[in-house]
Design an enzyme around this catalytic site. Structure first.
Site, PDB file in Angstrom:
ATOM      1  N   GLU A  17      63.375  -9.341 -43.326  1.00  0.00           N
ATOM      2  CA  GLU A  17      62.127  -9.889 -43.624  1.00  0.00           C
ATOM      3  C   GLU A  17      63.338 -11.261 -44.782  1.00  0.00           C
ATOM      4  OE1 GLU A  17      59.064  -9.110 -45.719  1.00  0.00           O
ATOM      5  OE2 GLU A  17      59.426 -10.640 -47.107  1.00  0.00           O
ATOM      6  N   THR A  49      58.260 -14.371 -44.457  1.00  0.00           N
ATOM      7  CA  THR A  49      56.770 -14.727 -45.417  1.00  0.00           C
ATOM      8  C   THR A  49      55.677 -15.628 -45.710  1.00  0.00           C
ATOM      9  OG1 THR A  49      58.152 -15.003 -47.639  1.00  0.00           O
ATOM     10  CG2 THR A  49      57.456 -12.827 -46.789  1.00  0.00           C
ATOM     11  N   ARG A 109      46.339 -10.092 -47.717  1.00  0.00           N
ATOM     12  CA  ARG A 109      44.928 -10.639 -48.052  1.00  0.00           C
ATOM     13  C   ARG A 109      46.015 -11.527 -48.834  1.00  0.00           C
ATOM     14  NH1 ARG A 109      43.377  -7.690 -53.489  1.00  0.00           N
ATOM     15  NH2 ARG A 109      44.575  -8.391 -53.944  1.00  0.00           N
ATOM     16  N   GLY A 110      47.368 -11.421 -49.560  1.00  0.00           N
ATOM     17  CA  GLY A 110      47.176 -12.123 -50.521  1.00  0.00           C
ATOM     18  C   GLY A 110      47.091 -11.774 -51.942  1.00  0.00           C
ATOM     19  N   ASP A 111      47.958 -12.305 -53.081  1.00  0.00           N
ATOM     20  CA  ASP A 111      47.647 -11.620 -54.290  1.00  0.00           C
ATOM     21  C   ASP A 111      47.297 -12.721 -55.283  1.00  0.00           C
ATOM     22  OD1 ASP A 111      49.374 -10.180 -55.135  1.00  0.00           O
ATOM     23  OD2 ASP A 111      50.942 -10.190 -55.109  1.00  0.00           O
ATOM     24  N   TYR A 145      50.840   0.992 -48.977  1.00  0.00           N
ATOM     25  CA  TYR A 145      52.065   0.920 -50.664  1.00  0.00           C
ATOM     26  C   TYR A 145      52.267   2.898 -50.845  1.00  0.00           C
ATOM     27  CZ  TYR A 145      50.095  -3.874 -50.602  1.00  0.00           C
ATOM     28  OH  TYR A 145      49.780  -5.094 -50.030  1.00  0.00           O
ATOM     29  N   HIS A 149      48.373   0.847 -53.779  1.00  0.00           N
ATOM     30  CA  HIS A 149      48.247  -0.837 -54.714  1.00  0.00           C
ATOM     31  C   HIS A 149      47.694  -1.253 -55.769  1.00  0.00           C
ATOM     32  CE1 HIS A 149      46.716  -4.960 -54.332  1.00  0.00           C
ATOM     33  NE2 HIS A 149      46.985  -5.031 -53.934  1.00  0.00           N
ATOM     34  N   GLN A 176      55.656  -1.544 -49.523  1.00  0.00           N
ATOM     35  CA  GLN A 176      55.833  -2.382 -50.058  1.00  0.00           C
ATOM     36  C   GLN A 176      57.166  -1.364 -50.679  1.00  0.00           C
ATOM     37  OE1 GLN A 176      56.479  -4.553 -52.214  1.00  0.00           O
ATOM     38  NE2 GLN A 176      54.460  -4.718 -52.948  1.00  0.00           N
ATOM     39  N   GLN A 212      65.537  -9.318 -61.666  1.00  0.00           N
ATOM     40  CA  GLN A 212      64.554  -9.241 -61.180  1.00  0.00           C
ATOM     41  C   GLN A 212      63.813  -8.237 -60.664  1.00  0.00           C
ATOM     42  OE1 GLN A 212      66.624  -8.125 -57.801  1.00  0.00           O
ATOM     43  NE2 GLN A 212      65.915  -8.189 -56.409  1.00  0.00           N
TER      44      GLN A 212
HETATM   45  P1  FAD Z   1      44.549  -5.784 -48.719  1.00  0.00           P
HETATM   46  O1  FAD Z   1      44.443  -4.165 -47.184  1.00  0.00           O
HETATM   47  O2  FAD Z   1      43.112  -6.297 -48.670  1.00  0.00           O
HETATM   48  O3  FAD Z   1      44.417  -4.550 -49.894  1.00  0.00           O
HETATM   49  C1  FAD Z   1      44.224  -4.941 -51.309  1.00  0.00           C
HETATM   50  C2  FAD Z   1      43.443  -4.560 -51.920  1.00  0.00           C
HETATM   51  O4  FAD Z   1      41.707  -4.137 -51.729  1.00  0.00           O
HETATM   52  C3  FAD Z   1      43.524  -2.551 -52.654  1.00  0.00           C
HETATM   53  O5  FAD Z   1      44.039  -2.207 -53.208  1.00  0.00           O
HETATM   54  C4  FAD Z   1      43.146  -2.187 -52.112  1.00  0.00           C
HETATM   55  O6  FAD Z   1      42.945  -0.589 -51.871  1.00  0.00           O
HETATM   56  C5  FAD Z   1      41.620  -2.592 -51.553  1.00  0.00           C
HETATM   57  N1  FAD Z   1      40.529  -2.652 -50.913  1.00  0.00           N
HETATM   58  C6  FAD Z   1      41.119  -3.162 -49.349  1.00  0.00           C
HETATM   59  N2  FAD Z   1      39.677  -2.759 -48.568  1.00  0.00           N
HETATM   60  C7  FAD Z   1      39.009  -2.846 -49.822  1.00  0.00           C
HETATM   61  C8  FAD Z   1      37.581  -2.480 -49.367  1.00  0.00           C
HETATM   62  N3  FAD Z   1      36.092  -2.590 -48.124  1.00  0.00           N
HETATM   63  N4  FAD Z   1      36.892  -2.410 -51.149  1.00  0.00           N
HETATM   64  C9  FAD Z   1      37.455  -1.885 -51.578  1.00  0.00           C
HETATM   65  N5  FAD Z   1      38.769  -2.322 -51.557  1.00  0.00           N
HETATM   66  C10 FAD Z   1      39.146  -2.125 -50.609  1.00  0.00           C
HETATM   67  N6  FAD Z   1      52.149 -11.311 -50.353  1.00  0.00           N
HETATM   68  C11 FAD Z   1      52.137 -13.024 -50.006  1.00  0.00           C
HETATM   69  O7  FAD Z   1      51.699 -13.904 -50.669  1.00  0.00           O
HETATM   70  N7  FAD Z   1      52.725 -13.508 -48.662  1.00  0.00           N
HETATM   71  C12 FAD Z   1      53.816 -12.661 -48.301  1.00  0.00           C
HETATM   72  O8  FAD Z   1      54.202 -12.643 -47.564  1.00  0.00           O
HETATM   73  C13 FAD Z   1      53.312 -11.317 -48.256  1.00  0.00           C
HETATM   74  N8  FAD Z   1      54.071 -10.425 -47.769  1.00  0.00           N
HETATM   75  C14 FAD Z   1      53.816  -9.100 -47.860  1.00  0.00           C
HETATM   76  C15 FAD Z   1      54.806  -7.927 -47.307  1.00  0.00           C
HETATM   77  C16 FAD Z   1      54.580  -6.620 -47.021  1.00  0.00           C
HETATM   78  C17 FAD Z   1      55.235  -5.941 -46.236  1.00  0.00           C
HETATM   79  C18 FAD Z   1      53.497  -6.459 -48.116  1.00  0.00           C
HETATM   80  C19 FAD Z   1      53.234  -4.449 -48.725  1.00  0.00           C
HETATM   81  C20 FAD Z   1      52.850  -7.102 -49.528  1.00  0.00           C
HETATM   82  C21 FAD Z   1      53.219  -8.383 -48.700  1.00  0.00           C
HETATM   83  N9  FAD Z   1      52.856  -9.394 -50.087  1.00  0.00           N
HETATM   84  C22 FAD Z   1      52.644 -10.747 -49.638  1.00  0.00           C
HETATM   85  C23 FAD Z   1      51.800  -9.195 -50.968  1.00  0.00           C
HETATM   86  C24 FAD Z   1      50.442  -8.995 -50.936  1.00  0.00           C
HETATM   87  O9  FAD Z   1      50.138 -10.139 -50.614  1.00  0.00           O
HETATM   88  C25 FAD Z   1      50.056  -8.312 -52.069  1.00  0.00           C
HETATM   89  O10 FAD Z   1      50.355  -7.290 -52.564  1.00  0.00           O
HETATM   90  C26 FAD Z   1      48.384  -7.946 -52.243  1.00  0.00           C
HETATM   91  O11 FAD Z   1      47.626  -7.777 -53.197  1.00  0.00           O
HETATM   92  C27 FAD Z   1      47.842  -7.302 -51.145  1.00  0.00           C
HETATM   93  O12 FAD Z   1      47.619  -7.846 -49.962  1.00  0.00           O
HETATM   94  P2  FAD Z   1      47.224  -6.793 -48.590  1.00  0.00           P
HETATM   95  O13 FAD Z   1      47.205  -7.613 -47.861  1.00  0.00           O
HETATM   96  O14 FAD Z   1      48.085  -5.364 -48.959  1.00  0.00           O
HETATM   97  O15 FAD Z   1      45.816  -6.789 -49.232  1.00  0.00           O
END
Ligand code: FAD
Length: 292
Positions: A17, A49, A109-111, A145, A149, A176, A212
């Site tokens: 990555e 990313t 989804r993104g943070d 995760y 998460h 993660q 870090q």
């Molecule tokens: P989701 O899968 O949507 O989950 C987010 C939260 O919502 C979880 O707690 C989940 O349990 C909850 N949830 C999901 N569905 C529902 C529902 N129907 N009802 C209620 N709760 C629900 N961030 C960046 O900005 N840029 C990047 O390039 C990037 N790369 C990443 C690469 C990897 C491999 C990983 C693991 C993370 C990366 N991230 C990146 C961080 C990521 O954007 C964050 O961890 C973010 O907070 C969650 O993204 P997600 O896609 O896992 O979200």
């Protein structure tokens, strides 16, 4: 090639990555030197990313993912976040990726950034997955995760949401970062029991310095096992020794994962080919044995 097809064809998948340099720094060319050095590790794919905040105009993810694929001939995965995007933004991005010959998207989804109010079209990554699946042109990966998460109330609930995301169209997962393999093995057992059957890449991040890793851990909730905590304390004021110990730790972690038949390793290279290469040299034999 779609990433899930790669897992069907190969006994083991090794990926890297990278992150795009800030455009404002004017340093976009430096990433290509990084990629050229990383190619010595023969990665099956490289993911790129997507900047937090999801500003499409200032985003070079597509350009870099396209160069990896079209110039260097290595499969690429473009990360795409949705929380700050509208449906129209995503449609534009999908067209741009398709026209650039990028076939795979890590749908996230993104943070949630307190300074950037989320748009309302996508609440979760699974909403984005549904749109990409409906579009039909891409292989879709998702994040997972092993230690839950940080917003989910517990791991079981998080896994139930992960199952929804996979059912919506995700065909490959990337984890993660984590530092304790037993946590990963237990997570894999739980998701398989929950009916999630897609291949999972174990995300490994080498420890570069104490600050870090503490920052990463506070952001993503990964725990630091006693063995790693001891290293962090011992070499707190000796950056070079900590770097070497971090590399050795990552090598031992990956070799153990491979010996336990993990399907894929995704190395967070942190745009640091020297560290990644030292790790690769330490795991090359294990990878070769596994690839047969
Ligand atoms: P989701 O899968 O949507 O989950 C987010 C939260 O919502 C979880 O707690 C989940 O349990 C909850 N949830 C999901 N569905 C529902 C529902 N129907 N009802 C209620 N709760 C629900 N961030 C960046 O900005 N840029 C990047 O390039 C990037 N790369 C990443 C690469 C990897 C491999 C990983 C693991 C993370 C990366 N991230 C990146 C961080 C990521 O954007 C964050 O961890 C973010 O907070 C969650 O993204 P997600 O896609 O896992 O979200």
């Amino acid at each position: 090639m779609f990433i899930h097809q790669m897992f069907e064809e190969k006994p083991f998948v090794f990926s890297l990555e990278i992150f795009p340099p800030k455009k404002k720094s004017g340093n976009i060319q430096s990433i290509y030197q990084t990629i050229e050095a990383l190619l010595n590790m023969h990665p099956d794919f490289i993911s790129v990313t997507f900047g937090a905040g999801g500003n499409l105009a200032d985003n070079s993810t597509c350009e870099i993912a396209s160069t990896i694929k079209n110039k260097y001939g290595v499969e690429s995965v473009a990360h795409l976040t949705c929380v700050n995007s509208s449906r129209e933004d995503v449609a534009v991005m999908l067209d741009r990726l398709y026209q650039s010959n990028v076939q795979n998207i890590l749908a996230l989804r993104g943070d949630i950034n307190p300074d950037i109010p989320p748009k309302k079209d996508f609440l979760y990554a699974s909403d984005l997955v549904r749109v990409i699946k409906q579009d039909g042109r891409f292989g879709i990966s998702g994040g997972c995760y092993p230690e839950c998460h940080c917003e989910a109330p517990d791991l079981e609930t998080d896994i139930a949401h992960l199952k929804e995301k996979v059912d919506a169209g995700v065909s490959h997962l990337v984890s993660q970062l984590f530092f304790d393999n037993d946590i990963m093995f237990s997570f894999l057992e739980k998701i398989r029991a929950a009916g999630i059957t897609v291949p999972v890449d174990a995300g490994i991040m080498p420890v570069a310095n104490k600050g870090q890793i503490e920052r990463m851990v506070s952001m993503c909730g990964a725990s630091i096992p006693p063995k790693l905590a001891k290293l962090l304390n011992r070499y707190e004021h000796d950056e070079l020794s900590l770097k070497s110990a971090g590399i050795d730790y990552a090598i031992a972690q990956i070799v153990d994962l491979i010996e336990h038949d993990i399907q894929g390793i995704h190395l967070y290279s942190m745009n640091n080919p020297d560290v990644a290469m030292r790790i690769y040299n330490g795991i090359e034999q294990a990878i070769k044995r596994r690839r047969g």
